[in-house]
Motif scaffolding. Sequence first.
Motif: not given
Length: 606
Positions: A435-442
């Motif tokens: 569900t996450v697009e791009g580098p988003n560790d949180f």
Amino acid sequence: MTEHTHSDKVREQLRLVPDAPGVYRYYNKNGSLLYIGKAKSLVKRVRSYFNSGRAHSYRIATMVAQIDDIQYTITHSESEALTLENNFIKEHQPKYNINLKDGKTYPYICITKERFPRVFSTRDRSDAQTEYFGPFTSVKTMHAFIELIRQNYKFRTCNYSLTEANVKAGKFKVCLEYQIGNCKGPCEGLFPEEAYLQNIAAIRKILKGHMRELIEQLEGEMYAAAEEYAFEKAEVLRVMVEKIRAFKLRNTVVSEEIDAVDVLTVDRLNDLAVINHFHVTHGAITATHSWEVRIRFDETDAELLGTVFERLVQDGELGKELLVNVDFTPEDESSWTGQIKQPTRGDRKMLVDLSLKNCRVLLEEKVWKQTLKKKDPTEPILEQLQKDLHLLTLPRHIECFDNSNFHGTYPVASMVVFKGGKAAKKDYRHFKIKTVEGPNDFASMEEIIHRRYKRCLDEGIPLPDLIIVDGGKGQLSSAAKSLEELGLLRKVPIIGIAKKLEEIYVLNDPIPLHIDKRSTSLKLIQQLRNEAHRFGITFHRDLRSKGTFVTHLTDLPGIGKGSADKLLSHFRSVKKVKEATLEELVAVVGQSRAELIKAAIEGNQI
């Protein structure tokens, strides 16, 4: 218990037992061996078990009640009977024999019986042709003995067979030990055998503790040399006397008047007993040994001492006086003519107390080692972790999470599981971020925590005792958000570990928790974090490799994504696709595509 309560068979056997030395064996109705013993007179010893006027211990009385068959082997002597008894006990391990085990494998100093005897330390007493002195409970003391001997009495350290014929034939040459003065070269006939044996005799006196006699002898030689104006020889003898006297002083425990005395003490802890033996010569302990016994039938202290006493008497190791810590009278009082005392004060009492102290130390060490073996070695680490993190329960089940991506591509996460402080690899899991697009560790951490524990709730999978996330306050807050949504935030403790300073973050506290860098609990947290990172990176690299491979395949004319997926599905990895033969590729994608792919692989195009 009398012989009349036993079967006719036993009563008949008792009438036929011979008056001769040997080994006797008792069996029960089932033919199981109960007990093995040795005797100077078989008839006296065997019948004594069935004497109604004799009070037996619980162990012996229980054993005698079961006797249904008596067998014996006659020997030439009691000494031969002892050897046979030891062999039988080692082989059969009867139920009612007291099983003596050496408390420790202590070293000995030995003198070999050969022309030009050698002197060295050993833990092996198997050679009957060698004299053994000890054992030495202190290796430091043993080395001090050897150093004292080496400095004053030069002896060889080589293994040469120095027969008269070999030496005369000139088979050997002096070595470096001769050059530096540690040996006088008997291998080349440079040192007479008679003089060498005089040195060995002096060494034997030192090892037996007869140093006072040796000092008197050396002082006599010193004064005689001085009277003859042989001052260099007299000086050598004087230095030798001083060294021996100093060594003797260091090793004297009590008054020098206490000579040829043995100490035998017993102590017990739980179901384990230790018997300790000292031999004292001119106030110095010159030999010591200990034995362990597992208590099985409420054996008395006197019984335990009696077992060791018989062995020492048979080996000729007892002096003129025996000191004990319990009331003790040997079964066969004629076997030894010395005195048995139970001192209450003075130097003799001090020796008994010292021997008892040795018993207690060995007992506590043995029991501690047994307890340590039974206890799970990871338990103290988990207890320390519980204490450091202020957890309500012991964290036996821990789950740790880590994210991995490459410039935002192929974002994945990993979860590793430790149970009882050890990796439970079958419970490890990989996650593809959905569900996450791009580098988003949180956001990635929030997603995988939610997915993992929603599934646990839906499928009834046990929850962990502790959750660890790789990261600082941001990753911890994201993970906590998912737990809050699932109603688990106050049910499962969660922490974060920041990479740089190895700081531990807990919820609702802006100040990180610093655990001692040497702490086993921090090392366990680091091990979990590192394992999660390794597991995630491996998965991430595999996905990247597959993605690159698929891209290169689809760039080939006539090869589409469907063919690439077939290859990866069939061969399971990029490596195996590249290693496949043409025939194997044909079986999956057909002849023309297989030839095209094989050519690209061989040309390093993919």
